[in-house]
Write a protein that holds these residues in place. Structure first.
Motif, PDB file in Angstrom:
ATOM      1  N   PRO A  57       0.431  -3.882   4.025  1.00  0.00           N
ATOM      2  CA  PRO A  57       0.802  -2.471   4.188  1.00  0.00           C
ATOM      3  C   PRO A  57      -0.216  -1.718   5.060  1.00  0.00           C
ATOM      4  CG  PRO A  57       0.976  -3.128   1.887  1.00  0.00           C
ATOM      5  CD  PRO A  57       0.314  -4.261   2.621  1.00  0.00           C
ATOM      6  N   ASP A  58       0.276  -0.776   5.843  1.00  0.00           N
ATOM      7  CA  ASP A  58      -0.589   0.008   6.734  1.00  0.00           C
ATOM      8  C   ASP A  58      -1.752   0.640   5.980  1.00  0.00           C
ATOM      9  OD1 ASP A  58       1.129  -0.641   8.782  1.00  0.00           O
ATOM     10  OD2 ASP A  58       2.091   1.340   8.864  1.00  0.00           O
ATOM     11  N   GLU A  59      -1.472   1.186   4.803  1.00  0.00           N
ATOM     12  CA  GLU A  59      -2.538   1.852   4.043  1.00  0.00           C
ATOM     13  C   GLU A  59      -3.618   0.859   3.609  1.00  0.00           C
ATOM     14  OE1 GLU A  59      -0.061   1.763  -0.110  1.00  0.00           O
ATOM     15  OE2 GLU A  59       0.518   3.020   1.562  1.00  0.00           O
ATOM     16  N   GLU A  60      -3.222  -0.378   3.344  1.00  0.00           N
ATOM     17  CA  GLU A  60      -4.187  -1.406   2.954  1.00  0.00           C
ATOM     18  C   GLU A  60      -5.069  -1.789   4.141  1.00  0.00           C
ATOM     19  OE1 GLU A  60      -5.629  -4.027  -0.183  1.00  0.00           O
ATOM     20  OE2 GLU A  60      -4.384  -2.245  -0.164  1.00  0.00           O
ATOM     21  N   LEU A  61      -4.458  -1.952   5.318  1.00  0.00           N
ATOM     22  CA  LEU A  61      -5.239  -2.267   6.523  1.00  0.00           C
ATOM     23  C   LEU A  61      -6.180  -1.125   6.874  1.00  0.00           C
ATOM     24  CD1 LEU A  61      -2.717  -4.030   8.919  1.00  0.00           C
ATOM     25  CD2 LEU A  61      -4.728  -5.020   7.829  1.00  0.00           C
ATOM     26  N   GLY A  62      -5.675   0.096   6.793  1.00  0.00           N
ATOM     27  CA  GLY A  62      -6.524   1.255   7.077  1.00  0.00           C
ATOM     28  C   GLY A  62      -7.714   1.321   6.140  1.00  0.00           C
ATOM     29  N   TYR A  63      -7.469   1.096   4.879  1.00  0.00           N
ATOM     30  CA  TYR A  63      -8.547   1.139   3.887  1.00  0.00           C
ATOM     31  C   TYR A  63      -9.572   0.040   4.165  1.00  0.00           C
ATOM     32  CZ  TYR A  63     -10.749   2.133  -0.562  1.00  0.00           C
ATOM     33  OH  TYR A  63     -11.649   2.514  -1.531  1.00  0.00           O
ATOM     34  N   LEU A  64      -9.073  -1.169   4.448  1.00  0.00           N
ATOM     35  CA  LEU A  64      -9.949  -2.294   4.750  1.00  0.00           C
ATOM     36  C   LEU A  64     -10.848  -1.976   5.940  1.00  0.00           C
ATOM     37  CD1 LEU A  64     -10.608  -5.336   4.148  1.00  0.00           C
ATOM     38  CD2 LEU A  64      -8.800  -5.891   5.786  1.00  0.00           C
ATOM     39  N   PHE A  65     -10.265  -1.462   7.016  1.00  0.00           N
ATOM     40  CA  PHE A  65     -11.056  -1.174   8.213  1.00  0.00           C
ATOM     41  C   PHE A  65     -11.931   0.064   8.053  1.00  0.00           C
ATOM     42  CE2 PHE A  65      -8.423  -4.413  10.045  1.00  0.00           C
ATOM     43  CZ  PHE A  65      -9.297  -5.031  10.916  1.00  0.00           C
ATOM     44  N   ASN A  66     -11.543   1.010   7.212  1.00  0.00           N
ATOM     45  CA  ASN A  66     -12.424   2.144   6.938  1.00  0.00           C
ATOM     46  C   ASN A  66     -13.645   1.727   6.130  1.00  0.00           C
ATOM     47  OD1 ASN A  66     -11.173   4.248   8.341  1.00  0.00           O
ATOM     48  ND2 ASN A  66      -9.705   4.558   6.691  1.00  0.00           N
ATOM     49  N   THR A  67     -13.559   0.621   5.443  1.00  0.00           N
ATOM     50  CA  THR A  67     -14.705   0.100   4.693  1.00  0.00           C
ATOM     51  C   THR A  67     -15.763  -0.482   5.617  1.00  0.00           C
ATOM     52  OG1 THR A  67     -13.219  -0.360   2.835  1.00  0.00           O
ATOM     53  CG2 THR A  67     -15.362  -1.443   2.785  1.00  0.00           C
ATOM     54  N   VAL A  68     -15.387  -0.854   6.819  1.00  0.00           N
ATOM     55  CA  VAL A  68     -16.338  -1.432   7.775  1.00  0.00           C
ATOM     56  C   VAL A  68     -17.523  -0.497   7.983  1.00  0.00           C
ATOM     57  CG1 VAL A  68     -16.673  -2.098  10.189  1.00  0.00           C
ATOM     58  CG2 VAL A  68     -14.659  -2.909   8.939  1.00  0.00           C
ATOM     59  N   ARG A  69     -17.283   0.782   8.198  1.00  0.00           N
ATOM     60  CA  ARG A  69     -18.389   1.727   8.436  1.00  0.00           C
ATOM     61  C   ARG A  69     -19.296   1.822   7.210  1.00  0.00           C
ATOM     62  NH1 ARG A  69     -20.896   5.383  12.179  1.00  0.00           N
ATOM     63  NH2 ARG A  69     -22.580   6.174  10.899  1.00  0.00           N
ATOM     64  N   LYS A  70     -18.713   1.802   6.022  1.00  0.00           N
ATOM     65  CA  LYS A  70     -19.533   1.852   4.801  1.00  0.00           C
ATOM     66  C   LYS A  70     -20.468   0.649   4.751  1.00  0.00           C
ATOM     67  CE  LYS A  70     -16.023   4.224   2.111  1.00  0.00           C
ATOM     68  NZ  LYS A  70     -15.045   4.115   1.022  1.00  0.00           N
ATOM     69  N   VAL A  71     -19.933  -0.522   5.052  1.00  0.00           N
ATOM     70  CA  VAL A  71     -20.745  -1.743   5.034  1.00  0.00           C
ATOM     71  C   VAL A  71     -21.813  -1.680   6.128  1.00  0.00           C
ATOM     72  CG1 VAL A  71     -20.681  -4.235   5.469  1.00  0.00           C
ATOM     73  CG2 VAL A  71     -19.012  -3.179   3.921  1.00  0.00           C
ATOM     74  N   ALA A  72     -21.455  -1.219   7.308  1.00  0.00           N
ATOM     75  CA  ALA A  72     -22.438  -1.088   8.393  1.00  0.00           C
ATOM     76  C   ALA A  72     -23.558  -0.136   7.995  1.00  0.00           C
ATOM     77  CB  ALA A  72     -21.748  -0.621   9.670  1.00  0.00           C
ATOM     78  N   ASP A  73     -23.229   0.943   7.320  1.00  0.00           N
ATOM     79  CA  ASP A  73     -24.259   1.869   6.825  1.00  0.00           C
ATOM     80  C   ASP A  73     -25.163   1.188   5.801  1.00  0.00           C
ATOM     81  OD1 ASP A  73     -23.543   4.117   8.356  1.00  0.00           O
ATOM     82  OD2 ASP A  73     -22.175   4.880   6.819  1.00  0.00           O
ATOM     83  N   ILE A  74     -24.566   0.522   4.831  1.00  0.00           N
ATOM     84  CA  ILE A  74     -25.331  -0.161   3.792  1.00  0.00           C
ATOM     85  C   ILE A  74     -26.268  -1.197   4.394  1.00  0.00           C
ATOM     86  CG2 ILE A  74     -25.132  -1.792   1.855  1.00  0.00           C
ATOM     87  CD1 ILE A  74     -22.462  -0.278   1.154  1.00  0.00           C
ATOM     88  N   LYS A  75     -25.788  -1.931   5.396  1.00  0.00           N
ATOM     89  CA  LYS A  75     -26.578  -3.002   6.002  1.00  0.00           C
ATOM     90  C   LYS A  75     -27.536  -2.491   7.084  1.00  0.00           C
ATOM     91  CE  LYS A  75     -26.338  -6.626   4.995  1.00  0.00           C
ATOM     92  NZ  LYS A  75     -27.067  -7.379   3.960  1.00  0.00           N
TER      93      LYS A  75
END
Length: 117
Positions: A57-75
């Motif tokens: 689902p589009d919302e699932e893909l969007g959520y998954l890719f929006n998590t990328v920035r969170k992980v980049a910040d954490i790392k």
């Protein structure tokens, strides 16, 4: 939804240990066991999809890719730069058939062009 023989489903369920980087109700991010860069984190949806072409689902893909920035910040790589990769199926060397995003960084990446640094 879960696939019983899926490695990443077992990691999400806590049946196989991982080094968690981030987790919420929809995704889990953990360190790759064979890192290709100083930072190599995988982000997986907790629901099983074989790959990006599996009717996600589009919302699932969007959520998954929006998590990328969170992980980049954490790392600590959000400002210096990072690469995001999604391999799909065997010809693209998808080794675990559970949709996942690779976040790589922590060092300059070689472009293949010796004039670029």
């Amino acid at each position: 939804m879960r696939k019983e023989d899926c490695l990443f489903c077992k990691i999400v369920a806590g049946e196989i240990p991982s080094t968690k980087v981030y987790e919420d109700e929809r995704v889990l991010a953990f360190e790759d066991v064979s890192p290709q860069m100083p930072v190599h984190t995988l982000i997986v949806p907790k629901d099983h999809y074989d790959n990006i072409g599996d009717g996600v689902p589009d919302e699932e893909l969007g959520y998954l890719f929006n998590t990328v920035r969170k992980v980049a910040d954490i790392k600590g790589i959000a400002e210096s730069g990072y690469r995001v990769i999604v391999n799909t199926n065997n010809d693209a060397q998808q080794s675990v058939h559970h949709l996942h995003v690779h976040v790589l960084g922590g060092a300059p990446m070689n472009s293949g062009d010796p004039s670029r640094k």
